[in-house]
Design an enzyme around this catalytic site. Structure first.
Site, mmCIF file in Angstrom:
data_model
loop_
_atom_site.group_PDB
_atom_site.id
_atom_site.type_symbol
_atom_site.label_atom_id
_atom_site.label_comp_id
_atom_site.label_asym_id
_atom_site.label_seq_id
_atom_site.Cartn_x
_atom_site.Cartn_y
_atom_site.Cartn_z
ATOM 1 N N ASP A 33 -8.352 -59.497 15.264
ATOM 2 C CA ASP A 33 -8.351 -60.671 16.136
ATOM 3 C C ASP A 33 -7.085 -60.735 16.999
ATOM 4 O O ASP A 33 -6.037 -60.236 16.590
ATOM 5 C CB ASP A 33 -8.460 -61.929 15.262
ATOM 6 N N ASN B 20 -20.565 -63.065 18.886
ATOM 7 C CA ASN B 20 -19.853 -62.632 20.097
ATOM 8 C C ASN B 20 -20.774 -62.447 21.307
ATOM 9 O O ASN B 20 -20.300 -62.363 22.442
ATOM 10 C CB ASN B 20 -19.073 -61.328 19.846
HETATM 11 C C1 FPP Z 1 -11.163 -60.200 18.711
HETATM 12 O O1 FPP Z 1 -10.189 -60.600 19.630
HETATM 13 C C2 FPP Z 1 -11.633 -58.868 19.021
HETATM 14 C C3 FPP Z 1 -12.898 -58.547 19.388
HETATM 15 C C4 FPP Z 1 -13.986 -59.523 19.508
HETATM 16 C C5 FPP Z 1 -13.246 -57.143 19.728
HETATM 17 C C6 FPP Z 1 -12.691 -56.084 18.824
HETATM 18 C C7 FPP Z 1 -12.752 -54.790 19.533
HETATM 19 C C8 FPP Z 1 -11.769 -53.879 19.559
HETATM 20 C C9 FPP Z 1 -10.498 -53.996 18.803
HETATM 21 C C10 FPP Z 1 -11.924 -52.660 20.394
HETATM 22 C C11 FPP Z 1 -12.881 -51.648 19.923
HETATM 23 C C12 FPP Z 1 -12.591 -51.078 18.610
HETATM 24 C C13 FPP Z 1 -13.396 -50.210 17.962
HETATM 25 C C14 FPP Z 1 -13.011 -49.739 16.598
HETATM 26 C C15 FPP Z 1 -14.636 -49.679 18.527
HETATM 27 P P1 FPP Z 1 -10.504 -61.851 20.571
HETATM 28 O O2 FPP Z 1 -11.118 -61.348 21.820
HETATM 29 O O3 FPP Z 1 -11.303 -62.847 19.793
HETATM 30 O O4 FPP Z 1 -9.064 -62.375 20.834
HETATM 31 P P2 FPP Z 1 -8.606 -63.890 21.019
HETATM 32 O O5 FPP Z 1 -8.906 -64.582 19.713
HETATM 33 O O6 FPP Z 1 -7.160 -63.756 21.281
HETATM 34 O O7 FPP Z 1 -9.381 -64.433 22.171
#
Ligand code: FPP
Length: 240
Positions: free
Chosen positions: A18, A66
């Site tokens: 996250d 998501n």
């Molecule tokens: C949460 O951060 C992250 C995600 C919803 C996406 C996770 C994806 C990756 C780390 C990249 C791809 C990785 C692999 C292993 C294929 P957020 O967007 O919720 O962040 P925020 O809470 O700060 O808005």
């Protein structure tokens, strides 16, 4: 730089990655740039997990909730998953890593689905570590669908875990989580591996995922090694 560890690591580590969006916003970059940086962080953490002997690593890449994000961000994430798989498959083969995607497959675009199937097939012989990436994943959905599939049967927890594995896409019994790591400063499970985390040790980091590196994984594993896991029993008392 190598980070030395003196403890035996958790067998199954799961990570809620996250904070990508906030990391990007604090740098005046688009959220998608945060996800790109997050993918780079994932690569390094995978490498370190394998190096220190973690047997199974499960990364939460995309929850079923998501899909509610703006279409542009969803598309960028899906493109990134495909690029990640294409780039990482051969590295996984070279490092003995078996790759499996968990989650629903019926809403994944055909092109990405083909890439997933190709990566799983190509890495199937990996013996050193199982890397599971959760995409379109909802733990409640897996549990509910498993319960429906088993309705009326008189099976035990082991067969429920096996049936969950059929539902989550891998066809293998779901492994219990030993250590659950969540970055980004939030303290919740967000519908991730609810059954499997029944006795997981929870570890929270205030770092945004793109800042979480191999040394941070080592620190989490060191903290895990200091925890006293009792699984509901009482600690053993020395006789006499
Ligand atoms: C949460 O951060 C992250 C995600 C919803 C996406 C996770 C994806 C990756 C780390 C990249 C791809 C990785 C692999 C292993 C294929 P957020 O967007 O919720 O962040 P925020 O809470 O700060 O808005």
């Amino acid at each position: 730089m190598k980070h030395e560890t003196t403890h035996s690591p958790a067998s199954h580590v799961a990570v809620i990655m996250d904070g990508n969006g906030r990391w990007a916003a604090s740098r005046r970059k688009p959220r998608s740039a945060g996800h790109v940086a997050g993918a780079a962080a994932a690569r390094k953490v995978v490498e370190e997990a394998r190096r220190v002997g973690v047997r199974t690593l499960t990364l939460y890449a995309f929850s079923s909730d998501n899909w509610q994000r703006p279409r542009r961000e969803v598309m960028a994430l899906m493109r990134l998953f495909r690029r990640y798989l294409l780039a990482e498959t051969e590295r996984c083969v070279a490092n003995g890593i078996r790759l499996r995607i968990i989650g629903r497959r019926d809403r994944i675009a055909p092109e990405l689905l083909l890439t997933i199937q190709g990566a799983e097939k190509r890495t199937a012989g990996g013996k050193d570590m199982l890397l599971r990436v959760a995409v379109d994943y909802s733990s409640r959905d897996v549990i509910a669908r498993t319960a429906m599939a088993m309705k009326g049967t008189r099976d035990d927890r082991a067969s429920f875990a096996a049936a969950m594995g059929e539902v989550d896409g891998t066809g293998e019994p779901v492994p219990d989580v030993d250590l659950l790591i969540r970055t980004g400063g939030e303290h919740r499970l967000s519908d991730f591996l609810l059954w499997e985390c029944a006795y997981a040790e929870l570890y929270f980091s205030t770092k945004a995922w793109p800042e979480f590196g191999p040394a941070d994984l080592d620190e989490a594993l060191a903290e895990f090694a200091r925890r006293n896991r009792r699984f509901g029993a009482i600690p053993e008392v020395a006789a006499g």
